[in-house]
Structure formats: structure tokens, C-alpha cells
Write a protein that holds these residues in place. Sequence first.
Motif, PDB file in Angstrom:
ATOM      1  N   SER A   1     111.989  58.173  66.615  1.00 42.13           N
ATOM      2  CA  SER A   1     113.095  57.356  66.247  1.00 42.13           C
ATOM      3  C   SER A   1     112.877  56.002  66.066  1.00 42.13           C
ATOM      4  N   VAL A   2     111.572  55.465  66.165  1.00 47.40           N
ATOM      5  CA  VAL A   2     111.341  54.142  65.823  1.00 47.40           C
ATOM      6  C   VAL A   2     111.168  53.855  64.372  1.00 47.40           C
ATOM      7  N   ARG A   3     112.025  52.943  63.726  1.00 54.36           N
ATOM      8  CA  ARG A   3     111.984  52.699  62.250  1.00 54.36           C
ATOM      9  C   ARG A   3     112.176  51.111  62.216  1.00 54.36           C
ATOM     10  N   LYS A   4     112.089  50.265  63.148  1.00 54.63           N
ATOM     11  CA  LYS A   4     112.139  49.092  62.801  1.00 54.63           C
ATOM     12  C   LYS A   4     111.348  48.152  63.959  1.00 54.63           C
ATOM     13  N   VAL A   5     110.190  47.687  63.635  1.00 52.33           N
ATOM     14  CA  VAL A   5     109.282  46.884  64.441  1.00 52.33           C
ATOM     15  C   VAL A   5     109.139  45.710  64.024  1.00 52.33           C
ATOM     16  N   ALA A   6     109.070  44.688  64.991  1.00 47.65           N
ATOM     17  CA  ALA A   6     108.851  43.236  64.591  1.00 47.65           C
ATOM     18  C   ALA A   6     107.361  43.009  65.002  1.00 47.65           C
ATOM     19  N   LEU A   7     106.607  42.110  64.277  1.00 49.37           N
ATOM     20  CA  LEU A   7     105.250  41.723  64.667  1.00 49.37           C
ATOM     21  C   LEU A   7     105.342  40.215  64.364  1.00 49.37           C
ATOM     22  N   TYR A   8     104.134  39.647  64.196  1.00 47.32           N
ATOM     23  CA  TYR A   8     104.292  38.140  63.938  1.00 47.32           C
ATOM     24  C   TYR A   8     102.796  37.757  63.069  1.00 47.32           C
ATOM     25  N   LEU A   9     102.911  36.553  62.707  1.00 44.23           N
ATOM     26  CA  LEU A   9     101.685  35.974  61.646  1.00 44.23           C
ATOM     27  C   LEU A   9     101.125  35.422  62.917  1.00 44.23           C
ATOM     28  N   SER A  10      99.802  35.722  63.053  1.00 48.09           N
ATOM     29  CA  SER A  10      98.841  35.272  64.084  1.00 48.09           C
ATOM     30  C   SER A  10      98.580  33.642  63.828  1.00 48.09           C
ATOM     31  N   ASN A  11      98.507  32.915  64.815  1.00 49.61           N
ATOM     32  CA  ASN A  11      98.133  31.425  64.836  1.00 49.61           C
ATOM     33  C   ASN A  11      97.540  31.101  66.067  1.00 49.61           C
ATOM     34  N   ASP A  12      96.801  30.006  65.926  1.00 48.49           N
ATOM     35  CA  ASP A  12      96.182  29.268  67.069  1.00 48.49           C
ATOM     36  C   ASP A  12      95.323  30.153  67.927  1.00 48.49           C
ATOM     37  N   GLY A  13      94.905  31.065  67.519  1.00 51.43           N
ATOM     38  CA  GLY A  13      93.740  32.035  68.145  1.00 51.43           C
ATOM     39  C   GLY A  13      94.561  33.302  68.759  1.00 51.43           C
ATOM     40  N   GLU A  14      95.895  33.566  68.221  1.00 53.42           N
ATOM     41  CA  GLU A  14      96.281  34.595  68.918  1.00 53.42           C
ATOM     42  C   GLU A  14      95.768  35.880  68.200  1.00 53.42           C
ATOM     43  N   ILE A  15      96.029  37.060  68.828  1.00 51.19           N
ATOM     44  CA  ILE A  15      95.471  38.295  68.410  1.00 51.19           C
ATOM     45  C   ILE A  15      96.341  38.728  67.260  1.00 51.19           C
ATOM     46  N   SER A  16      95.455  39.174  66.167  1.00 51.97           N
ATOM     47  CA  SER A  16      96.250  39.469  64.856  1.00 51.97           C
ATOM     48  C   SER A  16      96.794  41.089  65.064  1.00 51.97           C
ATOM     49  N   PRO A  17      98.004  41.148  64.486  1.00 52.08           N
ATOM     50  CA  PRO A  17      98.455  42.549  64.427  1.00 52.08           C
ATOM     51  C   PRO A  17      98.662  42.908  63.117  1.00 52.08           C
ATOM     52  N   HIS A  18      97.795  42.335  62.184  1.00 58.84           N
ATOM     53  CA  HIS A  18      97.680  42.821  60.501  1.00 58.84           C
ATOM     54  C   HIS A  18      97.567  44.196  60.484  1.00 58.84           C
ATOM     55  N   LEU A  19      96.466  44.761  61.282  1.00 61.01           N
ATOM     56  CA  LEU A  19      96.234  46.302  61.328  1.00 61.01           C
ATOM     57  C   LEU A  19      97.386  46.870  61.749  1.00 61.01           C
TER      58      LEU A  19
END
Length: 200
Positions: A55-73
Motif C-alpha cells: 500500500s506504500v505509494r508515496k515516499v519522501a527522500l532527500y538530496l544528500s548534502n554535507d556528507g549525508e548518506i545518499s538515498p539516490h539508489l
Amino acid sequence: MTSHLNARQTLRRKLRQARRSLTAQQQENAAHALLIDLPQRLVALSKTSNTSIQSVRKVALYLSNDGEISPHLLCEYFWQQDIQTYLPVINDKQLTFALYSKDTLWQENKFGINEPLTNDTISGHELDMVFLPLVGFDQQGGRLGMGGGFYDRTFANKKANTPPLLIGLAHECQEVKRLPIEGWDVPLQAILTPKHIIFP
């Protein structure tokens, strides 16, 4: 009170330096490691909020900055599953969320971070899952952010076990034994690292 806030600032500087010191290769390895057993991890995450992963249809991510782990994958994975992905947009002192696709147009916000150029946004409470960046975390679900309070204000009235599921993304080096927490800090329901999934 002042000493407590100073302790948070000192810890924030230390943890930001720790994640910034990771090499580009370490960052890329960490991003790939988030995908290991991801379907099973998502099922485990969804159970914490009594939500079926189907039922999960909408997920929020972020653009990594300042050494944050990247969620691009992670984003690529959700696109492959036909799950809509959203990015935060600063709206006064809170966040709204804009649909993210390969056709997204960009603008820089006041922190110099790209965000979607659009007025078509949704509120955080319309999302199913939110993957949050963080500076530090502990096993109790505490989250130390960059200090702006945007996520805390956005989800201040969120009730436990109701959508969206708030999941922190972090490197292992960002864990501390116990964070100095304030009353306005919104707790995480899970933390996902390259090696672990933590349920407070």
C-alpha cells in the motif's frame, strides 16, 4: 538549558565532521549497502506502522548534502516499483513535498540546496514513508538534525503508529549512545544504516 544546547552544538559539529571525512568511495559503498535485502527491510519497516508494503505509494527522500548518506539508489529502486518519490521544499518554517522525477526542474533554497521548482506540493502527512537525513542518532530513536527544525515542525503533531513512517538514514559513524533530546525533537520510528535496521 544553555549548557544542554551547547552540548548539542558540540556534538553536531563532531558528527558532521565524521560523516564529511568519509571518502567518495566509502559514500558510494554506503549508498549501495542500503539496497542489501531492501525488500525484506521495507516489509519489516512497514510492520512498525501497521502498513502493508503493497500500500506504500508515496515516499519522501532527500538530496544528500554535507556528507549525508545518499538515498539516490533507494530512489531508483522506488521508481522501478512505480512508487512515487517526493523531495522536501522549504515553506516558511516547515516542509512541503514535491514530486520528484527525471523531468524535475530545480531551484536553490536559502541553504544553497536544490529543491523542485514547483508550487504543486503535498503535506508531509499525505506520505506513506519519509526517509530523513540526520546528523546523529541513538538506539532510542532520537534524531539530531542540522538545527533548523524543519522536520520537527513538519511532523510535530504526528501520532505514533500513524503514517507517515519516519525513517532516519545514516552512516554507522553517526550513532551515539544517548542524544541530548529536547521536547520539540520528533522521534524516529526506525533508523536504516548500511549494516543495520534499528527499531527503537
